[in-house]
Structure formats: C-alpha cells, structure tokens
Design a protein around this motif. Structure first.
Motif, mmCIF file in Angstrom:
data_model
loop_
_atom_site.group_PDB
_atom_site.id
_atom_site.type_symbol
_atom_site.label_atom_id
_atom_site.label_comp_id
_atom_site.label_asym_id
_atom_site.label_seq_id
_atom_site.Cartn_x
_atom_site.Cartn_y
_atom_site.Cartn_z
ATOM 1 N N UNK A 165 -9.056 25.121 8.250
ATOM 2 C CA UNK A 165 -9.930 25.147 9.426
ATOM 3 C C UNK A 165 -9.290 24.425 10.607
ATOM 4 N N UNK A 166 -8.734 23.238 10.356
ATOM 5 C CA UNK A 166 -8.139 22.478 11.466
ATOM 6 C C UNK A 166 -6.908 23.176 12.027
ATOM 7 N N UNK A 167 -6.125 23.791 11.150
ATOM 8 C CA UNK A 167 -4.906 24.470 11.598
ATOM 9 C C UNK A 167 -5.160 25.903 12.058
ATOM 10 N N UNK A 168 -6.387 26.389 11.847
ATOM 11 C CA UNK A 168 -6.786 27.731 12.273
ATOM 12 C C UNK A 168 -5.914 28.798 11.623
ATOM 13 N N UNK A 169 -5.716 28.644 10.315
ATOM 14 C CA UNK A 169 -4.886 29.561 9.548
ATOM 15 C C UNK A 169 -5.706 30.240 8.459
ATOM 16 N N UNK A 170 -5.225 31.394 8.016
ATOM 17 C CA UNK A 170 -5.832 32.077 6.882
ATOM 18 C C UNK A 170 -5.223 31.611 5.567
ATOM 19 N N UNK A 171 -3.973 31.131 5.627
ATOM 20 C CA UNK A 171 -3.286 30.610 4.449
ATOM 21 C C UNK A 171 -2.289 29.551 4.904
ATOM 22 N N UNK A 172 -2.103 28.527 4.089
ATOM 23 C CA UNK A 172 -1.145 27.475 4.409
ATOM 24 C C UNK A 172 0.250 27.925 3.965
ATOM 25 N N UNK A 173 1.218 28.034 4.891
ATOM 26 C CA UNK A 173 2.554 28.511 4.533
ATOM 27 C C UNK A 173 3.242 27.637 3.485
ATOM 28 N N UNK A 174 3.014 26.310 3.570
ATOM 29 C CA UNK A 174 3.618 25.367 2.634
ATOM 30 C C UNK A 174 2.728 24.130 2.584
ATOM 31 N N UNK A 175 2.233 23.804 1.409
ATOM 32 C CA UNK A 175 1.286 22.711 1.216
ATOM 33 C C UNK A 175 1.960 21.667 0.321
ATOM 34 N N UNK A 176 2.324 20.517 0.910
ATOM 35 C CA UNK A 176 2.991 19.454 0.157
ATOM 36 C C UNK A 176 1.981 18.483 -0.471
ATOM 37 N N UNK A 177 2.339 17.954 -1.634
ATOM 38 C CA UNK A 177 1.670 16.744 -2.117
ATOM 39 C C UNK A 177 2.376 15.575 -1.431
ATOM 40 N N UNK A 178 1.640 14.834 -0.600
ATOM 41 C CA UNK A 178 2.249 13.819 0.258
ATOM 42 C C UNK A 178 2.800 12.647 -0.554
ATOM 43 N N UNK A 179 2.035 12.198 -1.520
ATOM 44 C CA UNK A 179 2.478 11.167 -2.450
ATOM 45 C C UNK A 179 1.888 11.479 -3.817
ATOM 46 N N UNK A 180 2.637 11.187 -4.868
ATOM 47 C CA UNK A 180 2.146 11.422 -6.220
ATOM 48 C C UNK A 180 0.951 10.517 -6.505
ATOM 49 N N UNK A 181 -0.024 11.049 -7.215
ATOM 50 C CA UNK A 181 -1.206 10.297 -7.631
ATOM 51 C C UNK A 181 -0.953 9.786 -9.048
ATOM 52 N N UNK A 182 -0.904 8.473 -9.251
ATOM 53 C CA UNK A 182 -0.623 7.939 -10.601
ATOM 54 C C UNK A 182 -1.677 8.322 -11.633
ATOM 55 N N UNK A 183 -2.847 8.761 -11.172
ATOM 56 C CA UNK A 183 -3.925 9.146 -12.087
ATOM 57 C C UNK A 183 -3.904 10.639 -12.425
ATOM 58 N N UNK A 184 -3.051 11.412 -11.755
ATOM 59 C CA UNK A 184 -3.012 12.863 -11.969
ATOM 60 C C UNK A 184 -1.577 13.275 -12.306
ATOM 61 N N UNK A 185 -1.337 13.765 -13.525
ATOM 62 C CA UNK A 185 0.021 14.184 -13.896
ATOM 63 C C UNK A 185 0.557 15.264 -12.957
ATOM 64 N N UNK A 186 1.870 15.275 -12.783
ATOM 65 C CA UNK A 186 2.499 16.259 -11.894
ATOM 66 C C UNK A 186 2.170 17.684 -12.322
ATOM 67 N N UNK A 187 2.123 17.916 -13.630
ATOM 68 C CA UNK A 187 1.824 19.259 -14.132
ATOM 69 C C UNK A 187 0.418 19.699 -13.719
ATOM 70 N N UNK A 188 -0.536 18.776 -13.731
ATOM 71 C CA UNK A 188 -1.900 19.109 -13.351
ATOM 72 C C UNK A 188 -1.999 19.427 -11.862
#
Length: 384
Positions: A165-188
C-alpha cells in the motif's frame, strides 16, 4: 501548432540536444582517459538514452536484472541528519530514473514508514521501468520502532500488505528480511515468504546481514535473489566469513549497502563534522567518534591519492573498487544531492585494471581502521 507550442517544443529539443552533447563530452573526457575512446563513445550514447550498464542479481527463476548501480533512499528521511524537503527528494529520484537507475532500496524501519511513503509517491509513475525493494524484520508498532525483531508468519504477511500500500505496488519486486529473528528459524521465514511468492504479492526475496550458514539454509527452502550487507574498503568481513563465497556458489546476488561507509570514504567528513542529534545514527557508531574520524582520515586520503592520478574522486574510487569485485554485485549508494548522483553514476565511465584496484586495496589495508562498525547492541543483530 501555435507559436507558443512551437517555441516550447523548440526549447525542449534544444535542451535535450545540449544535454546529450554535454554527456557525450563528459564521457569522452573521462572515459577516454580511463578506458579508451570506444568505451567513452558507447557510454555517451547510453547516457543520452538514459541507460546504465546492467547486472543480474540471483539466478534461475529468482534472477533480477537491474542497473549496475542502485539508489539507497534511507538518508532522504532517516539516519542522515538534515535532508531536503519532499519536493526536492522527488526531483532527485526522478533524475535518477532519467539517468537509468532501475534499483531503488527502502525499508519499513526507515522513518519508520516515511521512507516507503516517499518512495511510493515519487516512483509510482515509473513502476513499469524500475524495481523498488523493501525490507521486513525490524518491528514497528503504530509507526514506532520497538528495537525487536519480528519475523513471525502473520507479521511478515501484514508487513508485506502494508508495504504494498505504501509503495503503491501490486507486487514487491524484492522483499528482504532486514535482520534475522532469533525466535524464527531461517527455514520458517523462507517458507512464509515462499507463500507470498505463490500468491503473487512478492516476486523475489533476499536477506540482510546474515551468516553464510543462514543463507544456505534459507536458500534451500526458497531461492534467494540477493543478500544485502555492509561492504566497503573499511569493512570487508564478507570476504572472509563465507558470505561472498556462498553467494558465488549458489548463484545469489550481493548488494553492498553503505558502500562509502556512511559517506566517510568520499572525504567529506572530518573531526569537526556535526551530526544531527535527532536524526543521524552515525553519532552512535564507534567509527564516527572524533578520535576515530581523525585516525581514519588517512584512509580517505589514500582514496583521494589513488583517484587523483586517474581523474576520479574518492567516492568514485570506492564504488569502482566494489564494482570490480564481482559482476553479480550491485552497490546502492544514497544521496540527497544532484551533484553526488552525477558523481556516483560517472563511476561507470572508468575502467581500471585489476592490478590498479589491488594497489588501492593494499594501500587501504595497510592502514588500521579505528573504531568498531556498530555498538554492541547493533552488532548482536547481524551475522546470525
């Protein structure tokens, strides 16, 4: 056609002609000095068409072709002291598109939210020509950062939908995980983004500031297009910690952020520089204390010395060294100044030999770097 319309059309035509000739002349003088007349002539033609050399991030279905230099928007609203008003920032972003930049980088946490809103407004009309990448991970509640990481499935989905909504896009071309969450495994986290890709809300994904092992685990679940980490002549850990090696092995692109060390490598920061107390994170970084800046000035001087004999600025030497390191590497320097945008893009006119870049690398490596990259809390969030 009225006389007024003819006059206006003639003015535009003359302006375009003069712009083309100016670009051609600049490219010939610089490119001819560094790379030969043929390179200068070709670069001038491309510049006149509003084109830049291209590079590909990622491989296979995750591949993404972008301009060889991107544009980092963060400093237009966040962490870089005073900045121009919105209208001026929009004009500069339009100029970047006009000059051929196709990769623009922002994040939810920049502001928070204000940077995405700026990108959405400024770049809406160009969305069929460019890619605007953004990032999730840092938690923001009611527009304020909490200091925590949050990559739970429902949060990733909500952040994705809000960013669209903020970027006014229909799809995000590339969505990064900004920092790893120690509570959520990378695979998840990878599996959750894969669901968004299946739904068409995200086209590709990436990770930022993670370890080689985390990259490998995440990529096995959902192929990564790019990894984003700090990388420049004063911080080269990705060369020794396996991150660049695993990207090369798996066909993942690499996007160096802060490629000029928060502006320091350009030579414009000294011990008397005052950072904005309310909107500049450099005042919290050990490498930007007065004593550290004074000691590290020798490094900026080495870049200036290298560039002086080649017609380059220190910033161009810093960016050129990065571009030489790998063809799947795309730096994203940011700026709020038209002159610096021009300077950054002119880096692509130069072609030094491998031996010359090694000379610069060795000269800088011989100078000890004073001050850590991050404070202890920020350092704990990277390399996981």
């Amino acid at each position: 056609m009225t006389d007024e319309t003819k006059e206006r059309a003639g003015a535009v035509s003359r302006r375009d002609f003069l712009k083309t000739m100016a670009l051609a002349g600049a490219a010939a003088s610089v490119g001819g000095f560094a790379a030969g007349e043929a390179k200068a002539a070709e670069r001038a033609k491309s510049a006149a068409r509003g084109e830049l050399p291209k590079r590909t991030l990622g491989s296979g279905k995750a591949a993404m072709t972008v301009s060889a230099l991107g544009f980092g928007l963060m400093g237009m609203t966040y962490n870089r002291s005073a900045h121009p008003d919105k209208a001026q920032c929009i004009r500069l972003l339009h100029e970047a598109v006009d000059r051929g930049v196709t990769l623009f980088d922002t994040a939810i946490i920049y502001g928070p939210l204000t940077n995405e809103l700026l990108a959405g407004e400024a770049l809406l009309q160009f969305r069929d020509r460019i890619s605007v990448t953004t990032k999730f991970g840092h938690e923001a509640i009611d527009g304020k950062a909490t200091g925590r990481q949050n990559s739970r499935p429902e949060t990733i989905r909500r952040y994705c939908e809000d960013s669209l909504k903020r970027l006014r896009l229909d799809a995000l071309p590339l969505f990064y995980q900004h920092r790893a969450d120690p509570e959520v495994p990378a695979e998840e986290a990878a599996g959750n983004v894969a669901e968004l890709i299946k739904e068409g809300k995200v086209l590709r994904w990436g990770m930022c500031g993670v370890s080689a092992e985390t990259i490998r685990r995440a990529h096995a679940v959902c192929p990564l297009t790019a990894v984003q980490s700090e990388y420049h002549l004063m911080f080269r850990d990705v060369e020794t910690n396996g991150v660049l090696d695993v990207c090369r092995e798996l066909g993942i692109g690499f996007v160096p952020y802060s490629p000029m060390n928060c502006g320091f490598l350009g030579g414009g920061i000294n011990e008397y520089t005052v950072f904005g107390p309310g909107n500049d994170n450099r005042q919290t970084l050990p490498r930007f204390t007065h004593d550290a800046i004074r000691a590290n000035t020798r490094i900026a001087a080495a870049l200036q010395s290298f560039g002086r004999m080649r017609g380059m600025t220190a910033s161009q030497a810093a960016l050129g060294w990065l571009l030489h390191k790998a063809p799947w590497l795309v730096p994203i320097p940011g700026t709020t100044k038209p002159s610096h945008l021009e300077e950054n893009l002119r880096t692509l006119d130069f072609a030094c030999s491998g031996a010359e870049w090694k000379e610069l690398e060795d000269a800088v490596a011989a100078i000890p770097v004073t001050g850590d990259r991050y404070n202890a809390e920020q350092q704990r969030q990277v390399g996981r």
